[in-house]
Design a protein around this motif. Structure first.
Motif, PDB file in Angstrom:
ATOM      1  N   ILE A1320      16.276  70.043  67.837  1.00  0.00           N
ATOM      2  CA  ILE A1320      17.276  69.383  67.000  1.00  0.00           C
ATOM      3  C   ILE A1320      17.005  69.688  65.521  1.00  0.00           C
ATOM      4  CG2 ILE A1320      18.083  67.124  66.185  1.00  0.00           C
ATOM      5  CD1 ILE A1320      17.855  66.105  69.023  1.00  0.00           C
ATOM      6  N   VAL A1321      15.725  69.597  65.121  1.00  0.00           N
ATOM      7  CA  VAL A1321      15.375  69.895  63.728  1.00  0.00           C
ATOM      8  C   VAL A1321      15.787  71.325  63.398  1.00  0.00           C
ATOM      9  CG1 VAL A1321      13.491  70.186  62.101  1.00  0.00           C
ATOM     10  CG2 VAL A1321      13.477  68.254  63.674  1.00  0.00           C
ATOM     11  N   LEU A1322      15.470  72.255  64.322  1.00  0.00           N
ATOM     12  CA  LEU A1322      15.789  73.654  64.075  1.00  0.00           C
ATOM     13  C   LEU A1322      17.302  73.839  63.906  1.00  0.00           C
ATOM     14  CD1 LEU A1322      14.746  76.599  63.960  1.00  0.00           C
ATOM     15  CD2 LEU A1322      15.166  76.737  66.405  1.00  0.00           C
ATOM     16  N   THR A1323      18.084  73.261  64.853  1.00  0.00           N
ATOM     17  CA  THR A1323      19.543  73.456  64.754  1.00  0.00           C
ATOM     18  C   THR A1323      20.083  72.826  63.478  1.00  0.00           C
ATOM     19  OG1 THR A1323      19.700  71.587  66.242  1.00  0.00           O
ATOM     20  CG2 THR A1323      20.154  73.736  67.182  1.00  0.00           C
ATOM     21  N   ALA A1324      19.569  71.626  63.136  1.00  0.00           N
ATOM     22  CA  ALA A1324      20.059  70.966  61.922  1.00  0.00           C
ATOM     23  C   ALA A1324      19.743  71.837  60.709  1.00  0.00           C
ATOM     24  CB  ALA A1324      19.421  69.596  61.776  1.00  0.00           C
ATOM     25  N   ALA A1325      18.525  72.407  60.678  1.00  0.00           N
ATOM     26  CA  ALA A1325      18.116  73.216  59.526  1.00  0.00           C
ATOM     27  C   ALA A1325      18.988  74.466  59.437  1.00  0.00           C
ATOM     28  CB  ALA A1325      16.653  73.598  59.663  1.00  0.00           C
ATOM     29  N   VAL A1326      19.139  75.136  60.581  1.00  0.00           N
ATOM     30  CA  VAL A1326      19.935  76.372  60.573  1.00  0.00           C
ATOM     31  C   VAL A1326      21.369  76.069  60.157  1.00  0.00           C
ATOM     32  CG1 VAL A1326      20.887  78.187  62.033  1.00  0.00           C
ATOM     33  CG2 VAL A1326      18.486  77.545  62.236  1.00  0.00           C
ATOM     34  N   ALA A1327      21.924  74.982  60.727  1.00  0.00           N
ATOM     35  CA  ALA A1327      23.304  74.630  60.397  1.00  0.00           C
ATOM     36  C   ALA A1327      23.449  74.383  58.903  1.00  0.00           C
ATOM     37  CB  ALA A1327      23.733  73.402  61.180  1.00  0.00           C
ATOM     38  N   SER A1328      22.477  73.646  58.321  1.00  0.00           N
ATOM     39  CA  SER A1328      22.622  73.323  56.902  1.00  0.00           C
ATOM     40  C   SER A1328      22.407  74.562  56.030  1.00  0.00           C
ATOM     41  CB  SER A1328      21.693  72.190  56.495  1.00  0.00           C
ATOM     42  OG  SER A1328      20.412  72.446  56.961  1.00  0.00           O
ATOM     43  N   ILE A1329      21.521  75.477  56.475  1.00  0.00           N
ATOM     44  CA  ILE A1329      21.301  76.695  55.681  1.00  0.00           C
ATOM     45  C   ILE A1329      22.578  77.540  55.682  1.00  0.00           C
ATOM     46  CG2 ILE A1329      20.067  78.891  55.636  1.00  0.00           C
ATOM     47  CD1 ILE A1329      17.635  77.260  56.722  1.00  0.00           C
ATOM     48  N   TRP A1330      23.232  77.621  56.832  1.00  0.00           N
ATOM     49  CA  TRP A1330      24.465  78.399  56.915  1.00  0.00           C
ATOM     50  C   TRP A1330      25.572  77.759  56.084  1.00  0.00           C
ATOM     51  CZ3 TRP A1330      24.642  79.680  62.856  1.00  0.00           C
ATOM     52  CH2 TRP A1330      23.746  80.748  63.102  1.00  0.00           C
ATOM     53  N   SER A1331      25.622  76.405  56.154  1.00  0.00           N
ATOM     54  CA  SER A1331      26.714  75.748  55.415  1.00  0.00           C
ATOM     55  C   SER A1331      26.427  75.702  53.928  1.00  0.00           C
ATOM     56  CB  SER A1331      26.922  74.323  55.906  1.00  0.00           C
ATOM     57  OG  SER A1331      26.541  74.186  57.234  1.00  0.00           O
ATOM     58  N   SER A1332      25.181  75.986  53.519  1.00  0.00           N
ATOM     59  CA  SER A1332      24.825  75.775  52.116  1.00  0.00           C
ATOM     60  C   SER A1332      25.701  76.618  51.192  1.00  0.00           C
ATOM     61  CB  SER A1332      23.367  76.110  51.880  1.00  0.00           C
ATOM     62  OG  SER A1332      23.181  77.485  52.121  1.00  0.00           O
ATOM     63  N   GLY A1333      26.091  77.800  51.677  1.00  0.00           N
ATOM     64  CA  GLY A1333      26.944  78.645  50.851  1.00  0.00           C
ATOM     65  C   GLY A1333      28.293  77.966  50.604  1.00  0.00           C
ATOM     66  N   LYS A1334      28.726  77.163  51.618  1.00  0.00           N
ATOM     67  CA  LYS A1334      30.066  76.587  51.521  1.00  0.00           C
ATOM     68  C   LYS A1334      30.025  75.294  50.734  1.00  0.00           C
ATOM     69  CE  LYS A1334      31.026  78.494  56.080  1.00  0.00           C
ATOM     70  NZ  LYS A1334      29.970  78.268  57.074  1.00  0.00           N
ATOM     71  N   ASN A1335      29.343  75.325  49.567  1.00  0.00           N
ATOM     72  CA  ASN A1335      29.426  74.209  48.661  1.00  0.00           C
ATOM     73  C   ASN A1335      28.888  72.897  49.244  1.00  0.00           C
ATOM     74  OD1 ASN A1335      29.974  72.847  46.424  1.00  0.00           O
ATOM     75  ND2 ASN A1335      32.219  72.873  46.631  1.00  0.00           N
ATOM     76  N   LEU A1336      27.770  72.963  49.983  1.00  0.00           N
ATOM     77  CA  LEU A1336      27.142  71.736  50.500  1.00  0.00           C
ATOM     78  C   LEU A1336      25.998  71.405  49.561  1.00  0.00           C
ATOM     79  CD1 LEU A1336      26.800  69.744  52.977  1.00  0.00           C
ATOM     80  CD2 LEU A1336      25.042  71.327  53.746  1.00  0.00           C
ATOM     81  N   PRO A1337      26.042  70.244  48.897  1.00  0.00           N
ATOM     82  CA  PRO A1337      24.963  69.940  47.948  1.00  0.00           C
ATOM     83  C   PRO A1337      23.617  69.827  48.680  1.00  0.00           C
ATOM     84  CG  PRO A1337      26.349  68.029  48.295  1.00  0.00           C
ATOM     85  CD  PRO A1337      27.032  69.165  48.984  1.00  0.00           C
ATOM     86  N   SER A1338      22.558  70.283  48.033  1.00  0.00           N
ATOM     87  CA  SER A1338      21.267  70.283  48.738  1.00  0.00           C
ATOM     88  C   SER A1338      20.759  68.869  48.994  1.00  0.00           C
ATOM     89  CB  SER A1338      20.236  71.078  47.949  1.00  0.00           C
ATOM     90  OG  SER A1338      20.065  70.487  46.685  1.00  0.00           O
ATOM     91  N   SER A1339      21.233  67.885  48.212  1.00  0.00           N
ATOM     92  CA  SER A1339      20.773  66.517  48.501  1.00  0.00           C
ATOM     93  C   SER A1339      21.229  66.130  49.890  1.00  0.00           C
ATOM     94  CB  SER A1339      21.326  65.534  47.477  1.00  0.00           C
ATOM     95  OG  SER A1339      22.743  65.517  47.550  1.00  0.00           O
ATOM     96  N   MET A1340      22.429  66.584  50.298  1.00  0.00           N
ATOM     97  CA  MET A1340      22.927  66.280  51.633  1.00  0.00           C
ATOM     98  C   MET A1340      22.106  67.003  52.704  1.00  0.00           C
ATOM     99  SD  MET A1340      25.160  64.082  51.844  1.00  0.00           S
ATOM    100  CE  MET A1340      26.145  63.074  50.764  1.00  0.00           C
ATOM    101  N   VAL A1341      21.698  68.238  52.377  1.00  0.00           N
ATOM    102  CA  VAL A1341      20.852  68.974  53.333  1.00  0.00           C
ATOM    103  C   VAL A1341      19.581  68.162  53.569  1.00  0.00           C
ATOM    104  CG1 VAL A1341      19.519  71.049  53.726  1.00  0.00           C
ATOM    105  CG2 VAL A1341      21.746  71.190  52.617  1.00  0.00           C
TER     106      VAL A1341
END
Length: 1642
Positions: A1320-1341
């Protein structure tokens, strides 16, 4: 092709040129590296796929787990390391590739192939090893050599062109060279040691004994490392449990190294080695012996623990990196090296890549969990081994304890049971937890160093806050332990009272005293609840503390940081610091618990030490004679053994040989004496001699009787001869066996097929001994009688008949295969006693000691036993018999008589001697036996009322079984349904269903308001927690816009850290909650299993608040207004803390009110149940509801419930948050949810079965200990110590097997849920890294990742708590099943006010057409009885067994179902009266004397209504006045439990006094004089006649002569009145039944 060329597609440089030489082209070297990998895959794939069918191995064993190649574990470890390095190489290759203009496949392709080849190599190797086909090792050997060479070339080229340590690729290649070299060495070693492959004759190896034994199912020690780490070998067991419940057969035996015997020998050697010659008195240290025996595994476990703790720090650091580097371009630190034309990166650069960090985080989590679980497993296994060893040690000591110790109360049974049930477990817990003692300080130090590195001095200030508040936590923990102890004391007290009530329930109902006793139990229960309340309060406090400490620490840290540095920490620093604080807080909380356990363990060790040093019984070599001589004697007569006809039982053949005539009665010399005592002075431990100046001889092969008054030392004399008393001076001599006897014994031992010598030594001087207080094993009737001897049908039958047991056995539901004893059917005193006598008769011993075998038997049975058993069976066998008795009429049969008085011998000789030499004594005897002399000549049909009653009770208990109206345990019925139900699917679904109905019953008994409060506060609390975190993320995102938008998701990650280390907690909880059976250990366990856990509860907003504090600084630095955020934040945090306190309190108090109500209802229901209920329901079953089940409801359900709701809500809120941050996560969630569902489904079923097995195997073990301690004298007299030791070892092993499997199943679950969590940690991390380009603030990550880490900790808690709750709800179910019992109708149709105060004043009784039955479904026991009794008449009732005499006496008290007719006493129909009134106005004396613990006054008059004079008067009438006067305290003298401190006769007299105290005009005596010697009985008869001259007395006759003086006699038969008239008139009718009774009794 441009995209994917192997050497890149660079036009300027020709990547494929080999002008400078083949090996100087970097790409060619990489291609060369592919060769070995491809070679291995080519060779092994066909072999792996074709399978191993053709090569069947030479050695056939049942498990394919025989791992026997040398260096096995080393190879697995190296392979795993190799795989990890390959992963690094792939990552490095891919990242470097991104720096190039075109794709260079050769950077990562060989590494990828290497990864696959390494995996294949280990699979291939495993198959070779398990199928034992070593020739195939050749392929692997070649692979390692080739790989080593190709990698070495690459390394050499790197070195040549100046690629050095600064470049990551160089380091990786160097590592690979080392690893391949080592693997090659391992392979060479296998081939060299075992002479495989190149040698002609390989070495033969045998599998270990355990694997050859198909019974061993516990494979953890034998499987390979991967299976060991993931418990893969458990899969078939856990998944199979779904189809078919796990039984004892399924879990098999323990491996030899884990058996109690092995470990006992280890511990004993370590213990005994410490005894030194100079100071033999000095006790060896138990600590040191434990360390010597079990030190190594503990060190191993600690190593695993250290590794796991260090890996725990990886979590915060990885997330720190991810949040720091998200949305940043990595800085290039590497360079393109000439010659190779490819990019070489530095190691730093790799760690700035967020994807790499995510993978690293995943691997770190997986490894950390694996090590942690391994550490727990090793400590648990060691703990179990230690417990087995300690139990064996205690048991051996028990068998050698001196009897005086036991009887003088230095060592009570209770203490011994505590040693077994509590102290050994305390030590086991301590072992489970001790790695923490040294792991935690290291963890704390590491944490503080990292904090200092991040934040400087302010971090130290924060850490000091935690350290200062820790003692408060410890204080609360100790308080918890204390309240626990007082709760335990109260509940023991309550149980004692409840047991007494249940044992004397008949008496209480007849005297209408139930409510008095019920109130006293409620009283104790009140005290118990008070301490439970304090317990709940302290628990809530501890939860609150867990919430407060981290907040305080973080607050202090950041405030001081701002004051000292005048600057804000960067977001990633701040956030990493928070994470570390949480890692620090956890061990500090836990440390307090561990320290408490260490203290407890010290106390336990001290108790154990005292016990092991206590007095032992003297060395009884005198009873062993000289072994060798006896064996010689046996061998000298070979003839006899040949003349045996094999078909007939040997023993009886021996009997049919001509037996020599009896010896002359007078024993002349010692050789005719079996036992001789010379001037013996014996004591029970104090220095006053109990027996003084004893000089006696027991003639061989004859019947010796010992007589004397109550308490003159008859039983002590037997024990003194058995060597159980301490000898002050004098000697006991036992003669050797005469030769003829030896032969007899020798023959009997051939039947057993055992070795001759063994049997000889066993039977040599064993003595058949039946104690006065009967002692039964928890076993079948047959086992109790044969007592470990071989079963011989003819002999068995003779013994059963001699003891008249056949009718009783026929009544039992399974005949002589029925379980009896504490946990089985409750037998009455007489039945128990006869079984004990049968045991002494059946054993093939030369000498038989019978201690008052007639005390609980009636006249008829006694005569039968005397004639058939003692005179015929024993004397025909020429066995020496010593009989202690009160029945003087048997003296005429004695060959030798010993008369005792006040602890010394008064006379010794034959009856003739005494007649001539001591006329006075003879005359005294004669008067006592006046009527009883000719009794034995006529073998009559006289009725043995008492036996009848016993048999009736039994019969009554079993009728019901047929009538199926038994209040059965729900479970049993369910089990039956399940077995009938062969349709698999239905069973399965039933087994995996959660008992919602029972849960609802439990909650509703707690009260609806509490349930509502709990649900509401829980939901509110979790919403607030999520709100806090979200608010924080919003705030930090706003506050730090200037700094790249990344400032603050980080803040949240604190949680991770916590998360990580929280695992520790998990496990303990685990360990502890697991074994909830023992009083002390686990309960704390539970308490502590969940107390620290609350940390997690609050931790979320704890972190949050912390974050609040410092983000405050961050923002102000950024110059944005905080006035809007801060107050809201503070309010949210405050609300969170308050809600925490509220939820913890509501759950605890909900549990308390449920427990209060359930116990109250249960007690009232049971105490007011009709007497029939107690005949049908075994006492043990009722007691279990009050002990084990109530304990579970009181102490175990609330914490489990708390933990379950909390962990479930946390998991759900976490998944919600992640999905909110990165919706793509939901796609990955589906497969994860499915796998989680199956894991929990399988685990719950298996865990329940294993827990049941653990509980059900624990009980027999504890029972075996207590029954051994009770029957010590018997076991030692029979010489059966070794058999009992064997049984104890078997029971211990069975229980340990169950417990081992249970803890292995827990590890199975945790490893799986932990891996799921890591995914779960891995998928959450990968998902957030991929979405980071799409204007996801890092505080949310940061928010998402933080929550992902919490899930890891709680997944297994959800399942474990669910499984525990399921098991615990069974207790509620059992209690509820008793709540449906019908009560007696206490009201009656008349009002109490209508009954005159002095009713019944005259005592006139009219019985009209009375019909009575025990239960509407049973046949009536009295049919249309009519009688009239005048006021003041003395009435006698007699009749054969089962004629309804006792039923009539019960009918007077309305205890049975009167369904027709009526009894009218003084004009009032008793069925209309309220029961309380009716029963309180009549008196009855029962056949079994029942006394309660308390004072004598309390026993005579519990209602406290009488004056002292009246009590003394009653005692005087009952001949007890002088005895009571002599006691200290007089009327307030203590009566111990069951009245054990008085003899049976004295107890019966107290019961008479009790009836006299209640001045009722009607007295009913139900065979009241059965257990009194004749002298006292005669006195009593006179007394009753005088004291009750004006009252109506109804006597149920035990001996007909007691009712000859009555005014009216009623003779009953089969529930009807046969004759009724004055005795004189009845006697005139010669053919009448009464006349025949009297004739028989003359």
């Amino acid at each position: 092709m441009a995209g994917l060329s192997f050497c890149g597609n660079n036009v300027t440089k020709n990547a494929y040129s080999v002008d400078t030489g083949m090996l100087n082209n970097g790409c060619f070297v990489d291609a060369l590296n592919l060769v070995p990998h491809v070679f291995l895959l080519f060779i092994t794939f066909p072999i792996l796929f074709i399978g191993w069918g053709s090569q069947s191995s030479k050695v056939q064993i049942h498990h394919n787990t025989w791992l026997h190649f040398p260096g096995h574990n080393l190879r697995w470890i190296l392979t795993f390391t190799l795989l990890f390095v390959h992963v690094c190489e792939i990552a490095e290759g891919i990242v470097s590739n991104k720096q190039m203009d075109t794709n260079h496949l050769h950077l990562f392709m060989p590494a990828f192939m290497g990864f696959i080849a390494a995996t294949t190599s280990v699979v291939y190797y495993h198959n070779i090893e398990t199928s034992n086909f070593p020739k195939l090792l050749l392929a692997l050997f070649i692979y390692w050599v080739l790989a080593f060479i190709t990698k070495s070339i690459k390394l050499w080229k790197f070195a040549e062109y100046g690629v050095g340590v600064l470049h990551l690729r160089f380091c990786i290649t160097a590592l690979l060279v080392v690893l391949y070299g080592l693997l090659m060495a391992v392979e060479i070693n296998v081939i060299r040691v075992r002479r495989y492959v190149f040698f002609a004759n390989p070495q033969k190896v045998k599998p270990p004994e355990d694997l050859q034994d198909l019974g061993v199912r516990f494979l953890q020690p034998f499987v390979n490392l991967l299976s060991k780490a993931t418990y893969w070998w458990m899969n078939p067991l856990i998944i199979g449990a779904h189809k078919r419940p796990i039984e004892l057969k399924k879990i098999g035996k323990l491996p030899i190294a884990m058996r109690a015997l092995t470990n006992y020998l280890k511990l004993k050697d370590a213990y005994e080695d410490q005894r030194n010659a100079e100071d033999p008195e000095k006790a060896p240290s138990i600590w040191r012996s434990m360390y010597r025996a079990f030190g190594r595994p503990i060190l191993l476990s600690s190593t695993f623990r250290y590794l796991a703790d260090l890996l725990g720090f990886a979590g915060p650091l990885c997330i720190y990196g991810i949040v720091e580097h998200l949305n940043k371009k990595p800085v290039k630190e590497g360079s393109v090296v000439p010659y190779f034309e490819v990019y070489f990166m530095s190691s730093n650069e790799l760690l700035q890549n967020t994807s790499v960090l995510a993978v690293l985080l995943f691997l770190a989590l997986v490894l950390q969990r694996t090590f942690l679980q391994a550490s727990y497993y090793v400590t648990i296994e060691t703990g179990i081994n230690l417990r087995g060893a300690l139990l064996a040690m205690i048991y051996n000591k028990i068998l050698r304890l001196s009897t005086s110790n036991m009887s003088m109360g230095e060592m009570t049974l209770g203490q011994i049971n505590n040693l077994v049930a509590i102290e050994t477990n305390q030590l086991m817990w301590f072992l489970f937890l001790c790695p923490n003692l040294w792991a935690m300080p290291v963890q704390i130090v590491m944490g503080v160093i990292l904090l200092y590195y991040l934040l400087g001095t302010s971090a130290l200030i924060g850490a000091s806050v935690i350290v200062l508040l820790a003692p408060v936590q410890y204080l609360i923990a100790t308080k918890l332990a204390d309240t626990q102890k007082s709760t335990l004391d109260q509940s023991t007290e309550r149980l004692k009272k409840t047991t007494e009530i249940l044992k004397g329930i008949k008496l209480l109902k007849l005297y209408a005293w139930e409510n008095i006793f019920c109130d006293s139990v409620e009283d104790t229960r009140g005290k118990e609840l008070t301490s439970l309340r304090t317990f709940a309060l302290y628990t809530s406090m501890s939860i609150f503390m867990n919430a407060a400490i981290p907040i305080a620490a973080v607050l202090v840290t950041f405030v001081s940081h701002a004051l000292i540095n005048k600057s804000k920490p960067s977001s990633s620093e701040a956030f990493a610091a928070l994470a570390l604080f949480h890692i620090l807080v956890t061990p500090l909380f836990l440390l307090s618990t561990v320290v408490r356990f260490a203290v407890k363990a010290m106390v336990s060790v001290q108790k154990l030490g005292e016990f092991l040093q206590s007095d032992e019984i003297g060395d009884d070599s005198w009873r062993n004679g000289d072994m060798s001589v006896s064996l010689e004697a046996c061998k000298k007569h070979p003839g006899a053994t040949k003349a045996i006809n094999r078909k007939q039982p040997l023993l009886y053949q021996m009997d049919s040989y001509e037996q020599p005539a009896r010896r002359p009665l007078r024993p002349n010399e010692t050789e005719d004496v079996a036992v001789k005592v010379n001037s013996g002075f014996f004591t029970w431990g104090s220095n006053l001699s109990t027996l003084s100046d004893i000089n006696i001889c027991i003639p061989t092969g004859q019947l010796t009787m010992i007589v004397g008054q109550v308490g003159c030392g008859k039983s002590s004399l037997l024990l003194a001869m058995l060597g159980e008393m301490q000898t002050l001076s004098g000697k006991v001599y036992w003669s050797k066996l005469p030769v003829s006897e030896m032969l007899h014994e020798a023959n009997s031992c051939f039947e057993t097929d055992g070795s001759f010598e063994e049997t000889r030594s066993k039977n040599r001087y064993s003595v058949g001994y039946a104690t006065q207080k009967s002692w039964l094993l928890n076993a079948t009737v047959e086992d109790n009688i044969t007592f470990g001897s071989p079963f011989n049908k003819q002999r068995y039958k003779t013994v059963i008949d001699a003891c008249s047991l056949q009718p009783d056995v026929d009544l039992l539901p399974f005949g002589d295969q029925t379980e009896i004893g504490e946990r089985g059917i409750n037998l009455s005193g007489g039945q128990r006693q006869r079984i004990c006598v049968a045991r002494a008769l059946y054993q093939n011993t030369n000498i038989v000691f019978l201690d008052d075998p007639f005390s609980a038997l009636d006249i008829h049975l006694s005569d039968h036993l005397m004639q058939e058993g003692i005179l015929k069976f024993l004397q025909d066998d020429k066995r020496t018999v010593v009989l202690v008795t009160h029945k003087l009429q048997y003296l005429i049969h004695a060959d030798w008589i010993i008369a005792m008085k006040d602890g010394s011998v008064l006379r010794e000789g034959t009856l003739k001697d005494i007649q001539t030499h001591d006329v006075e004594l003879y005359e005294h005897w004669k008067t006592l036996m006046n009527r009883q002399d000719q009794e034995l000549e006529k073998d009559t049909e006289i009725d043995n009322c008492q036996t009848a009653l016993e048999r009736k009770t039994l019969r009554r208990a079993f009728y019901s079984r047929e009538a199926k109206n038994q209040v059965d345990d729900d479970e049993e019925e369910e089990e039956e349904e399940e077995e009938d139900d062969d349709n698999m699917s239905t069973t399965t679904s039933r087994r995996s269903k959660i008992p919602w109905r029972v849960c609802w019953q439990y909650l509703s008994s707690g009260g609806f308001l509490m349930v509502f409060l709990m649900v509401f506060s829980k939901l509110l609390k979790h919403s607030v927690m999520v709100a806090i975190d979200y608010w924080l993320a919003e705030w930090t995102a706003k506050g730090n816009v200037p700094v790249n938008g990344t400032a603050n998701g980080n803040v949240l990650v604190n949680r991770t850290a916590y998360g990580d280390v929280l695992v520790n907690r998990t496990a303990y909880g685990d360990v502890l909650v697991n074994r909830t059976a023992y009083g002390d250990g686990p309960v704390n366990g539970t308490a502590y299993g969940y107390a620290p856990d609350f940390g997690n509860v609050t931790r979320d907003f704890v972190n949050a608040s912390a974050a609040a504090v410092f983000s405050n600084w961050t923002n102000s630095a950024a110059g944005l207004p905080d006035s809007y955020y801060v107050p809201v934040f503070i309010i949210l945090c405050g609300a969170g803390i308050a809600l925490c306190l509220i939820t913890s309190l509501t759950v605890e108090f909900l549990g308390l009110s449920a427990a209060t109500n359930l116990h109250h209802n249960l007690l009232n229901k049971i105490i007011h149940a009709p007497i029939r209920f107690f005949d049908v329901t075994p006492l043990g079953q009722i007691l279990n509801r009050f002990s084990a089940d109530t304990n579970i409801i009181d102490q175990h359900i609330p914490p489990t419930l708390e933990s379950l709701t909390r962990s479930t809500l946390l998991c759900l809120s976490a998944i919600g948050v992640i999905a909110f941050v990165t919706p793509s996560f939901l796609i990955a969630l589906i497969p994860l949810a499915v796998s989680f569902y199956f894991i929990q489904k399988y685990f719950r079923v298996a865990s329940k079965d294993l827990q049941d097995l653990d509980d059900s195997t624990q009980l027999p073990l504890l029972c075996h200990f207590s029954e051994t301690a009770e029957g010590l004298t018997t076991i030692r007299a029979f010489r059966h110590e070794s058999r009992f030791k064997q049984k104890m070892l078997e029971l211990t092993d069975t229980n340990n097997t169950a417990y081992l499997f249970l803890s292995a199943a827990n590890r199975w679950l945790e490893v799986r849920t932990d891996y799921l969590g890591a995914v779960i940690v891995l998928t959450a991390a990968v998902a957030s890294i991929w979405s980071s380009g799409k204007n996801l603030p890092s505080s949310m990550v940061g928010l998402g990742l933080t929550y992902a880490l919490t899930v890891t900790n709680y997944l297994n808690w959800v399942v474990r708590n669910l499984a525990d709750l399921e098991v615990q709800m069974a207790a509620v179910k059992k209690v509820n099943s008793f709540l449906s019992t019908e009560s007696e109708n206490y009201e009656g149709s008349m009002d109490t006010s209508q009954v005159p105060e002095d009713w019944p004043q005259h005592g006139e009784i009219k019985i009209q057409d009375l019909c009575v039955r025990y239960d509407p479904l049973l046949k009536p026991v009295l049919k249309h009885v009519n009688a009239y009794i005048n006021p003041g008449q003395k009435v006698g009732i007699c009749g054969r067994t089962g004629s309804g005499k006792s039923s009539l006496s019960l009918a007077f008290f309305n205890m049975v179902d009167v369904f027709e007719g009526q009894i009218i006493i003084d004009g009032i129909d008793i069925c209309k009266l309220p029961l309380q009134t009716l029963r309180s106005r009549l008196s009855i004396i029962l056949q079994d004397p029942v006394l309660f613990s308390g004072s004598i006054r309390f026993n005579l008059d519990p209602e406290r209504t009488c004056t002292d004079d009246r009590l003394w008067e009653a005692l005087e009438i009952a001949q007890l006045k002088n005895m009571v006067k002599a006691l200290s305290g007089g009327l307030d003298a203590v009566v111990t439990e069951g009245g054990e401190n008085f003899s049976v006769g004295q107890r019966q007299l107290f019961c008479l006094a009790r009836a006299f105290v209640r001045k009722s005009s009607i007295l009913i005596m139900d065979e009241a004089t059965a257990s009194i010697d004749m002298a006292t009985e005669n006195v009593l008869q006179k007394v009753v006649m005088t004291a009750f001259a004006d009252r109506t007395v109804v006597t149920i006759a035990h001996r007909v002569h007691t009712i000859l003086e009555a005014d009216l006699v009623i003779v009953m038969k089969r529930g009807n009145i046969l004759e009724i008239d004055k005795p004189e008139t009845l006697l005139e009718n010669e053919d009448g039944m009464f006349a025949s009774f009297v004739r028989a009794d003359m």
